[in-house]
Design a protein around this motif. Structure first.
Motif, PDB file in Angstrom:
ATOM      1  N   ARG A 233      -2.228   4.635  10.391  1.00 24.12           N
ATOM      2  CA  ARG A 233      -2.512   3.232  10.157  1.00 24.12           C
ATOM      3  C   ARG A 233      -1.550   2.347  10.976  1.00 24.12           C
ATOM      4  NH1 ARG A 233      -5.159   0.789   5.761  1.00 24.12           N
ATOM      5  NH2 ARG A 233      -5.664   2.757   4.801  1.00 24.12           N
TER       6      ARG A 233
ATOM      7  N   GLY B  35       3.775  -5.063   5.939  1.00 22.07           N
ATOM      8  CA  GLY B  35       2.760  -4.081   5.541  1.00 22.07           C
ATOM      9  C   GLY B  35       3.218  -2.666   5.856  1.00 22.07           C
ATOM     10  N   HIS B  36       3.796  -2.480   7.041  1.00 25.74           N
ATOM     11  CA  HIS B  36       4.252  -1.143   7.428  1.00 25.74           C
ATOM     12  C   HIS B  36       5.323  -0.631   6.462  1.00 25.74           C
ATOM     13  CE1 HIS B  36       2.913  -1.903  11.864  1.00 25.74           C
ATOM     14  NE2 HIS B  36       1.939  -2.014  10.993  1.00 25.74           N
TER      15      HIS B  36
ATOM     16  N   PHE C  36      -1.083  -3.526  19.000  1.00 25.65           N
ATOM     17  CA  PHE C  36      -1.133  -5.002  19.122  1.00 25.65           C
ATOM     18  C   PHE C  36       0.271  -5.548  19.328  1.00 25.65           C
ATOM     19  CE2 PHE C  36      -0.271  -8.210  15.576  1.00 25.65           C
ATOM     20  CZ  PHE C  36      -0.262  -9.334  16.385  1.00 25.65           C
ATOM     21  N   HIS C  37       1.243  -5.018  18.605  1.00 33.09           N
ATOM     22  CA  HIS C  37       2.617  -5.509  18.725  1.00 33.09           C
ATOM     23  C   HIS C  37       3.141  -5.319  20.137  1.00 33.09           C
ATOM     24  CE1 HIS C  37       3.351  -4.843  14.128  1.00 33.09           C
ATOM     25  NE2 HIS C  37       2.303  -5.583  14.396  1.00 33.09           N
TER      26      HIS C  37
ATOM     27  N   LEU D 286       5.568  -1.453   3.393  1.00 34.64           N
ATOM     28  CA  LEU D 286       4.896  -1.105   2.130  1.00 34.64           C
ATOM     29  C   LEU D 286       4.153   0.225   2.222  1.00 34.64           C
ATOM     30  CD1 LEU D 286       3.572  -4.616   1.013  1.00 34.64           C
ATOM     31  CD2 LEU D 286       5.605  -3.411   0.254  1.00 34.64           C
ATOM     32  N   TYR D 287       3.474   0.480   3.354  1.00 31.78           N
ATOM     33  CA  TYR D 287       2.766   1.775   3.480  1.00 31.78           C
ATOM     34  C   TYR D 287       3.767   2.925   3.308  1.00 31.78           C
ATOM     35  CZ  TYR D 287      -0.598  -0.887   6.466  1.00 31.78           C
ATOM     36  OH  TYR D 287      -1.459  -1.798   7.003  1.00 31.78           O
TER      37      TYR D 287
ATOM     38  N   ASP E 224      -4.204  -7.897   1.216  1.00 33.03           N
ATOM     39  CA  ASP E 224      -3.203  -8.260   2.220  1.00 33.03           C
ATOM     40  C   ASP E 224      -2.523  -7.037   2.842  1.00 33.03           C
ATOM     41  OD1 ASP E 224      -3.807 -10.853   1.705  1.00 33.03           O
ATOM     42  OD2 ASP E 224      -2.084 -11.240   0.407  1.00 33.03           O
ATOM     43  N   VAL E 225      -2.378  -5.971   2.052  1.00 32.24           N
ATOM     44  CA  VAL E 225      -1.666  -4.813   2.589  1.00 32.24           C
ATOM     45  C   VAL E 225      -2.611  -3.890   3.369  1.00 32.24           C
ATOM     46  CG1 VAL E 225      -0.295  -2.756   2.032  1.00 32.24           C
ATOM     47  CG2 VAL E 225       0.095  -4.870   0.782  1.00 32.24           C
ATOM     48  N   TYR E 226      -3.823  -3.677   2.850  1.00 30.65           N
ATOM     49  CA  TYR E 226      -4.666  -2.635   3.437  1.00 30.65           C
ATOM     50  C   TYR E 226      -5.870  -3.133   4.234  1.00 30.65           C
ATOM     51  CZ  TYR E 226      -1.788   0.593   0.841  1.00 30.65           C
ATOM     52  OH  TYR E 226      -0.708   1.314   0.381  1.00 30.65           O
TER      53      TYR E 226
ATOM     54  N   GLN F  39       4.055 -10.198   9.529  1.00 33.19           N
ATOM     55  CA  GLN F  39       3.317  -9.791   8.332  1.00 33.19           C
ATOM     56  C   GLN F  39       2.962  -8.296   8.403  1.00 33.19           C
ATOM     57  OE1 GLN F  39      -0.500 -11.584   7.670  1.00 33.19           O
ATOM     58  NE2 GLN F  39      -0.450 -11.174   5.477  1.00 33.19           N
ATOM     59  N   ASP F  40       2.573  -7.853   9.593  1.00 35.82           N
ATOM     60  CA  ASP F  40       2.293  -6.418   9.778  1.00 35.82           C
ATOM     61  C   ASP F  40       3.513  -5.574   9.445  1.00 35.82           C
ATOM     62  OD1 ASP F  40      -0.336  -6.556  10.569  1.00 35.82           O
ATOM     63  OD2 ASP F  40       0.044  -6.250  12.706  1.00 35.82           O
TER      64      ASP F  40
ATOM     65  N   ARG G 275      -5.955  -6.147   6.528  1.00 35.31           N
ATOM     66  CA  ARG G 275      -5.657  -7.320   7.355  1.00 35.31           C
ATOM     67  C   ARG G 275      -6.576  -7.430   8.568  1.00 35.31           C
ATOM     68  NH1 ARG G 275      -0.746  -5.618   6.120  1.00 35.31           N
ATOM     69  NH2 ARG G 275      -0.350  -4.672   8.150  1.00 35.31           N
ATOM     70  N   ARG G 276      -7.281  -6.345   8.908  1.00 28.27           N
ATOM     71  CA  ARG G 276      -8.154  -6.391  10.088  1.00 28.27           C
ATOM     72  C   ARG G 276      -9.587  -5.986   9.740  1.00 28.27           C
ATOM     73  NH1 ARG G 276      -3.120  -5.323  11.610  1.00 28.27           N
ATOM     74  NH2 ARG G 276      -2.307  -6.284  13.501  1.00 28.27           N
TER      75      ARG G 276
ATOM     76  N   SER H 102       5.191   3.323  -0.172  1.00 28.47           N
ATOM     77  CA  SER H 102       4.136   3.992  -0.950  1.00 28.47           C
ATOM     78  C   SER H 102       4.196   5.493  -0.754  1.00 28.47           C
ATOM     79  CB  SER H 102       2.746   3.552  -0.463  1.00 28.47           C
ATOM     80  OG  SER H 102       2.348   2.398  -1.084  1.00 28.47           O
TER      81      SER H 102
ATOM     82  N   ASN I  45      -1.256   2.982  -2.095  1.00 30.95           N
ATOM     83  CA  ASN I  45      -1.004   2.361  -3.382  1.00 30.95           C
ATOM     84  C   ASN I  45      -0.110   1.149  -3.226  1.00 30.95           C
ATOM     85  OD1 ASN I  45       1.654   3.313  -3.217  1.00 30.95           O
ATOM     86  ND2 ASN I  45       1.120   5.206  -4.273  1.00 30.95           N
TER      87      ASN I  45
ATOM     88  N   GLU J 108      -1.845  -0.542  14.462  1.00 31.93           N
ATOM     89  CA  GLU J 108      -1.396  -1.926  14.457  1.00 31.93           C
ATOM     90  C   GLU J 108      -0.282  -2.157  15.476  1.00 31.93           C
ATOM     91  OE1 GLU J 108      -2.711  -2.621   9.851  1.00 31.93           O
ATOM     92  OE2 GLU J 108      -0.589  -2.755  10.317  1.00 31.93           O
TER      93      GLU J 108
END
Lengths: 314, 106
Positions: free
Chosen positions: A153, A77-78, A160-161, A80-81, B47-49, A73-74, B51-52, A84, B32, A157
Motif C-alpha cells: 500500500r 496514513g503510512h 507520488f511522493h 497508521l498502517y 481517511d486512512v484506507y 497526510q499520506d 484516500r485515492r 496497525s 485496522n 503512494e
C-alpha cells in the motif's frame, strides 16, 4: 510438535516464500525483531511529517501547498498502517507511542536534519523518499504478512511522493541561478544523511544475518544503498546537479557508482540523539500529542454519552 | 491486547476495516484502526484506507468480535474437504466431442 520441529516448519515456510501470519507460530526473536523494526518504521513516518509540515504555510504556490498537504497526510496514513501491522504482534499501540514520546524509541536518523529552504522539500521527495522506496519495495516482499501488505500500500503512494519532489527539483535545477544554487545546496546537505538511511555497512550490521535468514529483509544494507545510488546519480546528472562526493566514480566492470567514505561518526551521533534536530522533533511531537488531548477526551466522552443514550432507549 | 482502558486519554477500541473496491466486488480486509465509536471508525477508515478512491463501501467491525480459526488446527479443521475430490469438476470424465462443442460455443 516440539520447539525444534516448529522452528524447522517455520523456516521451511519462509524458504518456500510463504507468509507468516499473526496467529502462526513464530520464534520469540522473530516477533521481537519485527516489533523493533516495524515500530521504528511507524515512528519514522510520523516524525517524518514534521520537517515537511514546517513548509506547508510557506509553499510557493497553491498547487505546491495542496500537494504538500496531501503528502504529509499520506505520511500519517503510512504511520497508521504500520502501527496497525505492529499491533498484530501482540503489542499495544499506546505503549509504542508512549515509548516514542518518552524518547525511548528510535526513528530514522534522516528526520533529525533541518529543512532550511523550499528546495529541501523537493530534495526530500525525490532523494529521501526515493531512498525509502528502495527499502520499502524490498519490504513489500517481507515474510511477515501484515508488514508486507502495509508496504504494498505504501509503495503505491510513495511513487507520488517521489515524483512530486522530482518535479520540484527539476524545475529549480532548470530555473534562475539563485534557484539552481538553492537546490544544489539542498542536495549537498541531504546526500550523505540519505546514504546513511540504509544503516551501517553489512560488516557492521549485527542484525542483518538473522533478518535475512527469516526473510524479514531480502537485501543487505549495502545492496540497497548501491541500488539507490545508481538510480539517483543518473537522475541527478540528467537535471544538471552535482553529487557532493569527490570520490564518486563509475566502475565500468561492475556498472555501479562507487561512493566515497561515509562519516559513520555523524550517523551514530544522530542515532544517539545528538543530531541537529533531535530535540526539536521530539518537542514538536510531544506538543502535538498534548495539544490533541482534549480532542481525544471529547471524542471518548461523546462515544460514552451516545452509548448510554442508546442503552437507555432500548 | 489492552484495548479497554477506562481512564481518559487512552487508547480507543480497535476496529477491523473491510473495503469494497467496486460495486459487485467482495469486501476485503484493508487493515485496522482505533476509534471511539462506529461513526468515527467509518470516518477514520475513509481517511486512512481510501484516500485515492480505493473503495465504494466500507465495513468496520470491533476487532474483539472477530473470531478466527487457529492455524495450528488448520489440518484437522479443514480435513473434511481433503478427501472429497469428487466435489471438483476435474474428477469427472466426459466424452471428448461434447467438450469440444462446449468450447466452440464460448
Amino acid at each position: 510438535m516440539d520447539e525444534k520441529q516448529k522452528l524447522e516448519h517455520f523456516q521451511h515456510k519462509i524458504d518456500n516464500g510463504e507468509k507468516i501470519e499473526p496467529k502462526d507460530w513464530m520464534p520469540d526473536r522473530y516477533r521481537k525483531q519485527l516489533i523493533r523494526m516495524m515500530s521504528q518504521h511507524a515512528h519514522s513516518e510520523i516524525v517524518g511529517m514534521l520537517p515537511e509540515g514546517n513548509w506547508i504555510t510557506r509553499a510557493p504556490s497553491l498547487k505546491r501547498k495542496l500537494t504538500l498537504l496531501a503528502k504529509v497526510q499520506d505520511e500519517a496514513g503510512h504511520g497508521l498502517y504500520i502501527y496497525s501491522g505492529t499491533e498484530t504482534l501482540g503489542v499495544c499501540r499506546k505503549d509504542l507511542i508512549d515509548q516514542l514520546l518518552e524518547g525511548k524509541a528510535k526513528y530514522s536518523s534522516i528526520f533529525n536534519y533541518p529543512t532550511l529552504s523550499w528546495a529541501d522539500i523537493g530534495i526530500i521527495g525525490w532523494l529521501v523518499d526515493g531512498a525509502a522506496i528502495v527499502n520499502q519495495t524490498m519490504l513489500a516482499r517481507t515474510s511477515y504478512g501484515p508488514y508486507s501488505r502495509a508496504m504494498v500500500r505504501i509503495c503505491k503512494e510513495e511513487s507520488f511522493h517521489k515524483k512530486q519532489g522530482h518535479e520540484i527539483v527539476a524545475k529549480m535545477a532548470d530555473g534562475t541561478p539563485e534557484q539552481q544554487k538553492m537546490v544544489q545546496d539542498a542536495l549537498n546537505r541531504w546526500w550523505w544523511p540519505t546514504l546513511m538511511m540504509f544503516g551501517p555497512h553489512d560488516s557492521d550490521s549485527p542484525n542483518s544475518a538473522e533478518l535475512m535468514q527469516w526473510g524479514i529483509k531480502l537485501k543487505s544494507n549495502d545492496e540497497l544503498r548501491q541500488s539507490c545510488i545508481d538510480r539517483t546519480v543518473a537522475e541527478a546528472h540528467a537535471m544538471g546537479l552535482e553529487i557532493p562526493d569527490p570520490d564518486l566514480e563509475f566502475n565500468v566492470e561492475t556498472e555501479h557508482w562507487e561512493h566515497g567514505d561515509i562519516d559513520w561518526d555523524e550517523f551514530w551521533n544522530v542515532i544517539k540523539g545528538n543530531g541537529p534536530m533531535n530535540h526539536e522533533r521530539m518537542k514538536a511531537r510531544r506538543k502535538a500529542h498534548d495539544d490533541g488531548r482534549w480532542v481525544r477526551e471529547a471524542a471518548e466522552a461523546y462515544a460514552r454519552k451516545k452509548k448510554l443514550r442508546s442503552e437507555k432507549a432500548s | 491486547m489492552k484495548n479497554d482502558h477506562s481512564t481518559d486519554d487512552t487508547q480507543w477500541p480497535l476496529w477491523e476495516v473491510f473495503t469494497q473496491k467496486k460495486s459487485g466486488a467482495p469486501h476485503e480486509h484493508a487493515g485496522n484502526l482505533h476509534a471511539a465509536d462506529a461513526e468515527m471508525a467509518l470516518q477514520n477508515a475513509r481517511d486512512v484506507y481510501t484516500r485515492r478512491n480505493e473503495a465504494v463501501n466500507i465495513w468496520v467491525v470491533p476487532s474483539k468480535h472477530i473470531v478466527a480459526s487457529s492455524p495450528e488446527d488448520a489440518g484437522p479443521f479443514f480435513d473434511p474437504a481433503n478427501d472429497k475430490i469428487y466435489r471438483h469438476p476435474q474428477f469427472y470424465e466426459v466424452p471428448r466431442a461434447v467438450k469440444k462443442r462446449a468450447r466452440s460455443r464460448t
